[in-house]
Design a protein around this motif. Structure first.
Motif, PDB file in Angstrom:
ATOM      1  N   THR A  24       0.842  -1.189   0.000  1.00 34.01           N
ATOM      2  CA  THR A  24       0.000   0.000   0.000  1.00 34.01           C
ATOM      3  C   THR A  24       0.879   1.240   0.000  1.00 34.01           C
ATOM      4  N   THR A  30      -2.658   5.811   3.322  1.00 32.95           N
ATOM      5  CA  THR A  30      -4.008   5.485   2.874  1.00 32.95           C
ATOM      6  C   THR A  30      -4.919   5.308   4.088  1.00 32.95           C
ATOM      7  N   TRP A  69      -4.603  -4.464   5.302  1.00 33.40           N
ATOM      8  CA  TRP A  69      -4.475  -3.235   4.510  1.00 33.40           C
ATOM      9  C   TRP A  69      -3.585  -3.407   3.284  1.00 33.40           C
ATOM     10  N   CYS A  91     -12.551   4.574  -2.974  1.00 27.80           N
ATOM     11  CA  CYS A  91     -11.624   4.404  -1.847  1.00 27.80           C
ATOM     12  C   CYS A  91     -11.541   2.956  -1.381  1.00 27.80           C
ATOM     13  N   TYR A 195      -4.636  -1.909  -7.652  1.00 27.02           N
ATOM     14  CA  TYR A 195      -4.906  -1.410  -6.305  1.00 27.02           C
ATOM     15  C   TYR A 195      -5.352   0.042  -6.433  1.00 27.02           C
ATOM     16  N   TRP A 197      -6.528   3.402  -3.842  1.00 29.38           N
ATOM     17  CA  TRP A 197      -6.593   3.873  -2.461  1.00 29.38           C
ATOM     18  C   TRP A 197      -6.886   5.360  -2.405  1.00 29.38           C
TER      19      TRP A 197
END
Length: 204
Positions: A24, A30, A69, A91, A195, A197
């Protein structure tokens, strides 16, 4: 300090298995990462509801969002991010289990200037085909409005990055003040894994 935090995280999440461990954006943090970083070791504290109500509602909705996460990925989008991710679900990367991350409210913010240093932690060392970076439009209010594609300004798309656990790059912006969402898309290599975020920031 980050190395210590990540070492603790890897130990804590070892049960998830390597197939579920990815990565992440850790700076600017994030939403799920910020909640885990702030409350993961103290997630039962009654103080969270008063001090960090957005993380509180996220933990109440599905604590797995924070514990995992690193695993907010979707396979096989083929670059059709907008067509296959409805407004209001950006999100959460369109993942129902992470819907709490879509809620507007008083998310904790990272203060920064016009130039932001972006840092990805990639436990699985995928590398990247590219990153796309967007900023919510001036006048959009993350505290009261759900994020849609029409609320975003496209800032930049990077080039490729070789496999590594830590990837950093700088993004330049202008004309933004106050609370904004920086929205990231990471197209990981070598598989078609996307991904997405939201990071809450305060442009000063």
């Amino acid at each position: 300090m980050l190395a210590v935090v990540l070492a603790t995280m890897i130990s804590t999440l070892s049960w998830a298995g390597p197939a579920e461990a990815h990565g992440t954006i850790v700076s600017p943090a994030t939403r799920a990462y910020q909640c885990w970083q702030s409350w993961g070791s103290n997630h039962m504290s009654p103080l969270m509801q008063q001090q960090d109500p957005m993380c509180y509602q996220a933990f109440q909705s599905n604590s797995d969002t924070m514990w995992n996460w690193m695993s907010a990925l979707r396979d096989g989008l083929g670059g059709q991010f907008q067509a296959r991710t409805p407004d209001g679900q950006l999100c959460s990367n369109g993942l129902a289990r992470n819907d709490s991350l879509n809620k507007p409210g008083a998310w904790r913010q990272t203060s920064l200037g016009a130039n932001l240093s972006v840092k990805l932690y990639d436990h699985a060392s995928h590398g990247a085909d590219y990153f796309r970076v967007y900023v919510s439009k001036q006048g959009f209010n993350p505290a009261t409005q759900s994020l849609g594609w029409g609320n975003l300004d496209f800032i930049t798309q990077t080039g490729r990055y070789a496999p590594a656990q830590n990837i950093s790059f700088t993004v330049s912006t202008s004309g933004y003040t106050g609370h904004h969402i920086v929205f990231f898309i990471w197209q990981a290599s070598p598989l078609d894994q996307a991904y997405m975020w939201c990071s809450d920031v305060n442009f000063t």
